[in-house]
Enzyme design. Structure first.
Site, PDB file in Angstrom:
ATOM      1  N   SER A 157      54.787 -71.276  -8.049  1.00  0.00           N
ATOM      2  CA  SER A 157      55.769 -71.175  -6.893  1.00  0.00           C
ATOM      3  C   SER A 157      57.228 -70.823  -7.644  1.00  0.00           C
ATOM      4  O   SER A 157      57.368 -70.900  -8.673  1.00  0.00           O
ATOM      5  CB  SER A 157      55.894 -72.429  -6.271  1.00  0.00           C
ATOM      6  OG  SER A 157      57.225 -72.458  -5.379  1.00  0.00           O
ATOM      7  N   TYR A 170      55.607 -81.502  -7.059  1.00  0.00           N
ATOM      8  CA  TYR A 170      55.251 -80.414  -6.544  1.00  0.00           C
ATOM      9  C   TYR A 170      56.129 -79.224  -7.647  1.00  0.00           C
ATOM     10  O   TYR A 170      55.244 -78.336  -8.152  1.00  0.00           O
ATOM     11  CB  TYR A 170      55.575 -79.770  -5.181  1.00  0.00           C
ATOM     12  CG  TYR A 170      55.477 -78.535  -4.780  1.00  0.00           C
ATOM     13  CD1 TYR A 170      54.009 -78.192  -4.578  1.00  0.00           C
ATOM     14  CD2 TYR A 170      56.170 -77.525  -4.621  1.00  0.00           C
ATOM     15  CE1 TYR A 170      53.389 -76.732  -4.058  1.00  0.00           C
ATOM     16  CE2 TYR A 170      55.995 -76.222  -4.429  1.00  0.00           C
ATOM     17  CZ  TYR A 170      54.680 -75.764  -3.684  1.00  0.00           C
ATOM     18  OH  TYR A 170      54.220 -74.429  -3.516  1.00  0.00           O
TER      19      TYR A 170
HETATM   20  P1  NAD Z   1      48.689 -73.470   3.387  1.00  0.00           P
HETATM   21  O1  NAD Z   1      48.960 -75.097   3.562  1.00  0.00           O
HETATM   22  O2  NAD Z   1      48.695 -72.468   4.846  1.00  0.00           O
HETATM   23  O3  NAD Z   1      47.437 -73.116   2.835  1.00  0.00           O
HETATM   24  C1  NAD Z   1      46.994 -74.182   1.339  1.00  0.00           C
HETATM   25  C2  NAD Z   1      45.570 -74.110   1.768  1.00  0.00           C
HETATM   26  O4  NAD Z   1      44.954 -74.909   0.387  1.00  0.00           O
HETATM   27  C3  NAD Z   1      44.819 -74.777   2.967  1.00  0.00           C
HETATM   28  O5  NAD Z   1      43.901 -74.009   3.297  1.00  0.00           O
HETATM   29  C4  NAD Z   1      44.370 -76.203   2.302  1.00  0.00           C
HETATM   30  O6  NAD Z   1      43.380 -76.869   3.171  1.00  0.00           O
HETATM   31  C5  NAD Z   1      43.965 -75.736   0.979  1.00  0.00           C
HETATM   32  N1  NAD Z   1      43.970 -77.061   0.143  1.00  0.00           N
HETATM   33  C6  NAD Z   1      44.884 -78.014  -0.063  1.00  0.00           C
HETATM   34  N2  NAD Z   1      44.326 -79.162  -0.672  1.00  0.00           N
HETATM   35  C7  NAD Z   1      43.124 -78.485  -1.083  1.00  0.00           C
HETATM   36  C8  NAD Z   1      42.218 -79.175  -1.961  1.00  0.00           C
HETATM   37  N3  NAD Z   1      42.100 -80.372  -2.545  1.00  0.00           N
HETATM   38  N4  NAD Z   1      41.068 -78.536  -2.300  1.00  0.00           N
HETATM   39  C9  NAD Z   1      40.977 -77.251  -2.002  1.00  0.00           C
HETATM   40  N5  NAD Z   1      41.741 -76.754  -0.962  1.00  0.00           N
HETATM   41  C10 NAD Z   1      42.891 -77.245  -0.624  1.00  0.00           C
HETATM   42  O7  NAD Z   1      49.824 -73.118   2.444  1.00  0.00           O
HETATM   43  P2  NAD Z   1      50.255 -71.733   1.836  1.00  0.00           P
HETATM   44  O8  NAD Z   1      51.539 -71.388   2.027  1.00  0.00           O
HETATM   45  O9  NAD Z   1      49.048 -70.595   2.141  1.00  0.00           O
HETATM   46  O10 NAD Z   1      49.838 -71.910   0.509  1.00  0.00           O
HETATM   47  C11 NAD Z   1      49.271 -71.423  -0.669  1.00  0.00           C
HETATM   48  C12 NAD Z   1      49.527 -71.603  -1.933  1.00  0.00           C
HETATM   49  O11 NAD Z   1      50.931 -71.040  -2.118  1.00  0.00           O
HETATM   50  C13 NAD Z   1      49.975 -73.156  -2.373  1.00  0.00           C
HETATM   51  O12 NAD Z   1      49.403 -72.997  -3.679  1.00  0.00           O
HETATM   52  C14 NAD Z   1      51.445 -73.227  -2.187  1.00  0.00           C
HETATM   53  O13 NAD Z   1      51.889 -74.018  -3.146  1.00  0.00           O
HETATM   54  C15 NAD Z   1      51.820 -71.560  -2.643  1.00  0.00           C
HETATM   55  N6  NAD Z   1      53.287 -71.109  -2.274  1.00  0.00           N
HETATM   56  C16 NAD Z   1      53.425 -71.348  -0.926  1.00  0.00           C
HETATM   57  C17 NAD Z   1      54.699 -70.886  -0.734  1.00  0.00           C
HETATM   58  C18 NAD Z   1      55.099 -70.990   0.739  1.00  0.00           C
HETATM   59  O14 NAD Z   1      56.413 -70.451   1.214  1.00  0.00           O
HETATM   60  N7  NAD Z   1      54.162 -70.644   2.237  1.00  0.00           N
HETATM   61  C19 NAD Z   1      55.878 -70.779  -1.581  1.00  0.00           C
HETATM   62  C20 NAD Z   1      55.308 -70.793  -2.943  1.00  0.00           C
HETATM   63  C21 NAD Z   1      54.155 -71.002  -3.232  1.00  0.00           C
END
Ligand code: NAD
Length: 275
Positions: A157, A170
């Protein structure tokens, strides 16, 4: 098809069971390039998904039919080795090996809190999912990549590089993911496995919607106002799409990035310009 060499490869994407998330967007683009895909996520009850959401098995079937690839949906909690072992067994049985591992699962507990008020269990849980989850899944999957080589892409991130306020666990976990990426890149270079991380900024997903809602509640504002404030900090003037993040993962999965390993690439609409 942007990267023909992805055809017939096999990819595991963690946290890919939600249609609106970055993980599913990655799985979909890989499948569209002809790769077999393994979707892995928490069972719906634990992940707090809306029961109306398409379940992961259906999502996997839809990809298989749409792109004429093989797919598998497996329950996974990256904090539990028993589920990781079961997943590895299922993958071995159906595919025998994998070529691409995308460690995408991530979440946040205990926000907003400063370090001195952060509940310890929420701090530890956040680091367990985001950092130790990448370690556990990689440890189990690397043996399945050793024979043919492959690519690991860790979803870190922008927070790994610029500390967000009151979201310390985080940030620390994602910074750890960047270092773990470098560690694995050095250890695995001789085995033909490249390891890179990506650092998304603010991407349109449930995670971001939840963040704006939380900020709006705390600041007595609205989600629209929070988003408008955020947009002022992004030179390209918009949030990113999950599909755009997926495009970067595909590049890092393909031979097009053959001379890259140990990198942590920003994808932030210019919000973060420093490496
Ligand atoms: P999201 O919440 O839509 O998806 C995250 C997924 O991870 C979900 O399907 C959830 O069920 C799964 N998950 C959570 N805990 C888990 C566990 N213990 N075991 C297995 N699966 C698990 O979020 P997103 O925005 O799609 O994020 C995906 C990745 O991108 C994450 O690592 C997040 O930190 C990173 N990220 C997102 C953003 C953003 O702006 N959305 C920015 C930077 C980084």
């Amino acid at each position: 098809m942007m990267y023909p060499d992805l055809k017939n490869k096999t990819a595991l994407v963690t946290g890919s069971g939600k249609k609106t998330g970055i993980g599913f967007a990655i799985a979909q683009k890989l499948a569209a390039s002809g790769a077999n895909v393994v979707l892995a996520d928490l069972p719906p009850k634990e992940s707090g998904k809306n029961p109306a959401d398409t379940d992961m098995t259906t999502l996997a079937q839809v990809l298989a039919e749409a792109y004429s690839i093989k797919s598998l949906a497996v329950a996974l909690d990256v904090t539990r080795n028993d589920t990781i072992v079961k997943m590895a067994d299922a993958i071995k049985e159906q595919f025998s090996a994998i070529d691409i591992l995308c460690n995408n699962a991530g979440t946040v507990f205990g926000v907003p809190n400063a370090v001195h008020t952060y509940p310890e269990d929420a701090w530890l849980k956040t680091i367990d999912v985001n950092l130790h989850g990448v370690f556990r899944v990689s440890r189990a999957m690397i043996p399945l990549m050793m024979k043919n080589g492959g690519c690991i892409i860790n979803v870190a991130s922008r927070a790994a590089k610029v500390p967000p306020l009151f979201n310390g666990a985080y940030a620390v976990a994602k910074a750890g993911v960047v270092m773990l990426t470098k560690v694995m890149a050095r250890e695995l270079a001789g085995s033909g496995i490249r390891v890179n991380a990506i650092c998304p900024g603010v991407i349109h997903t449930d995670f971001t919607r939840w963040r704006f809602e939380l900020e709006a509640r705390i600041l007595n504002s609205s989600t629209e106002a929070r988003e408008a404030e955020m947009l002022k900090t992004i030179p390209l003037g918009r949030l990113g799409d999950a599909a755009e993040v997926a495009d970067l993962v595909l590049f890092l999965s393909s031979g097009a990035s053959a001379y890259m390993t140990g990198q942590a690439i920003n994808i932030t609409g210019g919000q973060l310009m420093e490496l």
